[in-house]
Design a protein around this motif. Structure first.
Motif, mmCIF file in Angstrom:
data_model
loop_
_atom_site.group_PDB
_atom_site.id
_atom_site.type_symbol
_atom_site.label_atom_id
_atom_site.label_comp_id
_atom_site.label_asym_id
_atom_site.label_seq_id
_atom_site.Cartn_x
_atom_site.Cartn_y
_atom_site.Cartn_z
ATOM 1 N N VAL A 52 -58.332 -28.849 -33.540
ATOM 2 C CA VAL A 52 -59.560 -29.902 -33.971
ATOM 3 C C VAL A 52 -60.738 -29.847 -32.644
ATOM 4 C CG1 VAL A 52 -57.502 -31.739 -33.010
ATOM 5 C CG2 VAL A 52 -58.329 -30.627 -30.757
ATOM 6 N N ARG A 53 -61.561 -30.617 -33.388
ATOM 7 C CA ARG A 53 -62.932 -30.541 -32.390
ATOM 8 C C ARG A 53 -62.734 -30.969 -30.572
ATOM 9 N NH1 ARG A 53 -65.635 -33.494 -36.331
ATOM 10 N NH2 ARG A 53 -65.940 -35.057 -35.141
ATOM 11 N N ALA A 54 -63.037 -30.724 -29.518
ATOM 12 C CA ALA A 54 -62.812 -31.210 -28.558
ATOM 13 C C ALA A 54 -63.450 -32.370 -28.117
ATOM 14 C CB ALA A 54 -64.390 -30.648 -27.566
ATOM 15 N N GLU A 55 -63.966 -32.847 -29.360
ATOM 16 C CA GLU A 55 -64.031 -34.436 -28.763
ATOM 17 C C GLU A 55 -62.850 -35.438 -29.425
ATOM 18 O OE1 GLU A 55 -66.807 -33.119 -29.880
ATOM 19 O OE2 GLU A 55 -66.922 -34.065 -32.010
ATOM 20 N N GLN A 56 -61.733 -35.064 -30.309
ATOM 21 C CA GLN A 56 -60.828 -34.817 -30.602
ATOM 22 C C GLN A 56 -59.352 -35.006 -29.726
ATOM 23 O OE1 GLN A 56 -61.295 -33.171 -34.273
ATOM 24 N NE2 GLN A 56 -61.989 -34.598 -35.495
ATOM 25 N N ARG A 57 -59.260 -34.378 -28.871
ATOM 26 C CA ARG A 57 -58.359 -33.953 -28.466
ATOM 27 C C ARG A 57 -57.680 -35.216 -27.804
ATOM 28 N NH1 ARG A 57 -60.639 -29.543 -23.930
ATOM 29 N NH2 ARG A 57 -60.838 -27.939 -25.449
ATOM 30 N N ASP A 58 -58.234 -36.318 -27.531
ATOM 31 C CA ASP A 58 -57.866 -36.952 -26.850
ATOM 32 C C ASP A 58 -56.772 -38.060 -28.179
ATOM 33 O OD1 ASP A 58 -57.446 -36.348 -24.490
ATOM 34 O OD2 ASP A 58 -59.864 -37.403 -24.205
ATOM 35 N N ASP A 59 -57.584 -38.038 -29.356
ATOM 36 C CA ASP A 59 -57.140 -38.471 -30.687
ATOM 37 C C ASP A 59 -55.360 -39.037 -30.823
ATOM 38 O OD1 ASP A 59 -56.676 -40.668 -33.401
ATOM 39 O OD2 ASP A 59 -57.366 -38.226 -34.190
ATOM 40 N N PRO A 60 -55.146 -40.214 -30.317
ATOM 41 C CA PRO A 60 -53.562 -41.003 -30.061
ATOM 42 C C PRO A 60 -52.666 -39.590 -31.402
ATOM 43 C CG PRO A 60 -54.298 -42.260 -30.388
ATOM 44 C CD PRO A 60 -55.661 -41.441 -30.483
ATOM 45 N N GLN A 61 -53.662 -39.581 -32.444
ATOM 46 C CA GLN A 61 -52.693 -39.182 -33.826
ATOM 47 C C GLN A 61 -52.388 -37.365 -33.810
ATOM 48 O OE1 GLN A 61 -54.409 -42.670 -37.078
ATOM 49 N NE2 GLN A 61 -52.366 -41.639 -38.062
ATOM 50 N N ARG A 62 -53.478 -37.429 -33.389
ATOM 51 C CA ARG A 62 -53.675 -35.561 -33.521
ATOM 52 C C ARG A 62 -52.794 -35.208 -32.163
ATOM 53 N NH1 ARG A 62 -58.543 -37.128 -35.751
ATOM 54 N NH2 ARG A 62 -59.220 -35.626 -37.375
ATOM 55 N N THR A 63 -52.896 -36.268 -30.938
ATOM 56 C CA THR A 63 -51.571 -35.462 -29.788
ATOM 57 C C THR A 63 -50.943 -36.240 -30.564
ATOM 58 O OG1 THR A 63 -52.864 -37.392 -28.531
ATOM 59 C CG2 THR A 63 -53.499 -35.493 -28.248
ATOM 60 N N ALA A 64 -49.739 -36.188 -30.812
ATOM 61 C CA ALA A 64 -48.381 -36.991 -31.463
ATOM 62 C C ALA A 64 -48.193 -34.877 -32.008
ATOM 63 C CB ALA A 64 -48.380 -37.413 -32.867
ATOM 64 N N TYR A 65 -48.872 -34.057 -32.051
ATOM 65 C CA TYR A 65 -48.627 -32.408 -32.604
ATOM 66 C C TYR A 65 -49.151 -31.538 -31.442
ATOM 67 C CZ TYR A 65 -47.152 -35.026 -36.822
ATOM 68 O OH TYR A 65 -47.405 -35.965 -37.826
ATOM 69 N N ASP A 66 -49.149 -30.892 -30.972
ATOM 70 C CA ASP A 66 -49.670 -29.570 -30.628
ATOM 71 C C ASP A 66 -50.689 -29.694 -31.110
ATOM 72 O OD1 ASP A 66 -47.194 -28.806 -29.057
ATOM 73 O OD2 ASP A 66 -46.338 -27.557 -29.995
ATOM 74 N N THR A 67 -51.862 -29.066 -30.442
ATOM 75 C CA THR A 67 -52.759 -29.463 -30.887
ATOM 76 C C THR A 67 -54.228 -28.061 -30.486
ATOM 77 O OG1 THR A 67 -53.828 -30.332 -28.788
ATOM 78 C CG2 THR A 67 -53.920 -31.516 -30.855
ATOM 79 N N ILE A 68 -55.011 -28.093 -30.699
ATOM 80 C CA ILE A 68 -55.756 -26.399 -30.811
ATOM 81 C C ILE A 68 -57.358 -26.846 -30.410
ATOM 82 C CG2 ILE A 68 -56.860 -24.269 -30.739
ATOM 83 C CD1 ILE A 68 -53.875 -23.832 -31.683
ATOM 84 N N ALA A 69 -57.769 -26.418 -29.797
ATOM 85 C CA ALA A 69 -59.609 -27.524 -29.623
ATOM 86 C C ALA A 69 -60.099 -26.024 -30.462
ATOM 87 C CB ALA A 69 -59.423 -28.070 -28.507
ATOM 88 N N ASP A 70 -61.433 -26.139 -30.915
ATOM 89 C CA ASP A 70 -62.141 -24.956 -31.378
ATOM 90 C C ASP A 70 -62.711 -24.944 -29.800
ATOM 91 O OD1 ASP A 70 -61.492 -26.527 -34.057
ATOM 92 O OD2 ASP A 70 -63.732 -26.896 -34.481
ATOM 93 N N LEU A 71 -63.539 -23.919 -29.469
ATOM 94 C CA LEU A 71 -63.810 -22.846 -29.013
ATOM 95 C C LEU A 71 -65.208 -23.046 -28.399
ATOM 96 C CD1 LEU A 71 -62.944 -19.775 -28.407
ATOM 97 C CD2 LEU A 71 -62.075 -22.352 -26.937
ATOM 98 N N ARG A 72 -66.107 -23.620 -29.798
ATOM 99 C CA ARG A 72 -67.753 -23.377 -30.366
ATOM 100 C C ARG A 72 -67.153 -24.787 -31.253
ATOM 101 N NH1 ARG A 72 -70.502 -17.957 -31.672
ATOM 102 N NH2 ARG A 72 -72.029 -19.479 -33.153
ATOM 103 N N ASN A 73 -68.011 -25.821 -31.553
ATOM 104 C CA ASN A 73 -68.413 -27.145 -32.571
ATOM 105 C C ASN A 73 -69.552 -26.351 -33.572
ATOM 106 O OD1 ASN A 73 -70.903 -27.228 -31.566
ATOM 107 N ND2 ASN A 73 -70.393 -28.862 -30.646
#
Lengths: 288, 147
Positions: A52-73
């Protein structure tokens, strides 16, 4: 020596500039592509993550899974791969784009079975132009240094990296498995093929219901008698939704005078609607 | 950022103009749009503005950014009112700062024209007879029976 353990990474941070919609949430056969792809890869890898992009970190559809956020966008897909190696440097990564609705388990299994773990990566050749397909590929831990060097040179195209690197290239067992979906028209065609009934302009009386929020402004707010509402609808596009609301809410403005906004951005009358979308129909503006 | 703002309180042109000051600017131009007591042949007693806030802010910023690059501006800003306004109240303020006066005048015009054309803000007029109407909307009814 055994090959490094394989983890899965579904890339969902794309900006969908042509589709203008979050591709991870587009539905095929009634299911968001995010869930379809994760269901496909989870049984084939030791752990599966959503990139995910950093700003998608809290998107509930994505956080249903383990996520890894980009370090750079600013790196596109390479940013997702970079962050995955940073989080788990000793694992290999099966990297998949989330705009591949035709991808099937057989194609992924074939890739895993033919994986060349002593090389930097294993990928398919495009059925269309013979170039490597970097977004349905396995990246070995040894590729990390080479990818970082590539990034440090200011490059961000993983396909070009693959063309120059020590990469095992395979022919696709199913020529259309990696056909991707970039525009609203491609989506409608793909969802029709995959059993969503999404192609024609006929009445939206059947098919899956989705929950959407509708916002009304100015004259339409007065005609609807409310500022917003949540509803379940079979409408597949804003056009079908507006036709429904003309009937059910007595909206009397002709659609050719209106603009559409989806999730607070200007949108398109034919853009596919997804579960949870907020749709607004905008009367002619009169600021100033 | 926030160079495009929507305000529920009266616009203060002097304070807004202060935000434009920059040593490389040789020309400043501002535009003030006020509530007028008539429109299209009818007397008007007051106006009410409504905005689709997140999209209006984004579209307003887009227009300011476009004007800055098109005219090489150092500064560009706009404030627009929402809510009920009386005759004479300021509804919109646009201000730009540029190296020279030519770009400043042109850019100011460009910004207000585009804001009127594409930012999702709506305006309702109230008339002395007690009725009211949404500007630009009342002629847009669908033909009876059509969908």
């Amino acid at each position: 020596m055994s090959a490094p353990t394989l983890y899965g990474l579904l890339l969902t941070g794309g900006r969908s500039t042509r589709m203008k919609r979050d591709k991870a949430r587009l539905e095929y056969a009634g299911k968001p592509q995010l869930d379809r792809a994760m269901a496909l890869i989870a049984p084939l890898v030791s752990r599966a993550f959503v990139s995910v992009r950093a700003e998608q970190r809290d998107d509930p559809q994505r956080t249903a899974y383990d996520t890894i956020a980009d370090l750079r966008n600013d790196l596109g897909p390479l940013g997702g791969i970079q962050a995955a190696f940073q989080a788990h440097p000793s694992n290999a990564w099966l990297v998949l784009a989330c705009d591949l609705p035709f991808l099937d388990a057989a194609t992924i299994r074939h890739l895993i079975e033919r994986r060349a773990a002593t090389r930097l990566a294993t990928a398919y050749r495009s059925g269309a132009n013979g170039l490597p397909e970097p977004l349905c590929a396995i990246y070995e831990p040894a590729s990390r240094a080479s990818l970082e060097e590539w990034i440090a040179q200011g490059m961000n195209c993983p396909r070009k990296w693959m063309s120059r690197g020590d990469v095992e290239l395979l022919d696709l067992p199913n020529a259309h498995a990696l056909d991707n979906v970039n525009t609203a028209n491609e989506y409608l065609a793909a969802s029709a093929t995959l059993g969503n009934g999404g192609s024609s302009g006929g009445a939206a009386s059947s098919g899956p219901l989705r929950r959407v929020k509708v916002r009304y402004f100015a004259l339409l707010r007065e005609q609807a008698g409310r500022g917003s509402e949540d509803l379940q609808t079979a409408a597949r596009t804003p056009q079908e939704l507006y036709e429904q609301l003309q009937r059910e809410r007595g909206l009397r403005l002709a659609p050719q005078f209106l603009r559409v906004a989806i999730n607070d951005e200007f949108g398109d009358w034919q853009q596919p609607l997804a579960e949870g979308d907020t749709v607004a129909f905008l009367p002619p503006v009169a600021g100033g | 950022m926030n160079r495009f703002t929507l305000l529920e309180t009266p616009l203060e042109p002097a304070r807004l103009a202060e935000t434009l000051r920059h040593p490389s600017c040789g020309g400043y131009a501002t535009f003030e749009g006020a509530v007028r007591n008539h429109n299209e042949g009818r007397a008007v007693v007051r106006l009410e503005y409504e905005a689709f806030v997140p999209l209006a802010l984004r579209e307003g910023e887009r227009i300011l950014a476009e004007a800055k690059s098109r005219f090489g501006l150092e500064r560009a800003a706009c404030a627009h009112r929402v809510g009920v306004l009386e005759i004479g109240d300021l509804a919109v303020w646009v201000g730009v700062g540029a190296a020279h006066r030519g770009e400043a005048f042109e850019a100011c015009r460009y910004i207000i024209d585009h804001i009127k054309h594409s930012v999702p803000i709506w305006k309702k007029e109230y008339y002395p007879e007690g009725d009211s109407g949404w500007v630009n909307c009342e002629q847009c009814a669908a033909a009876p029976g059509s969908h």
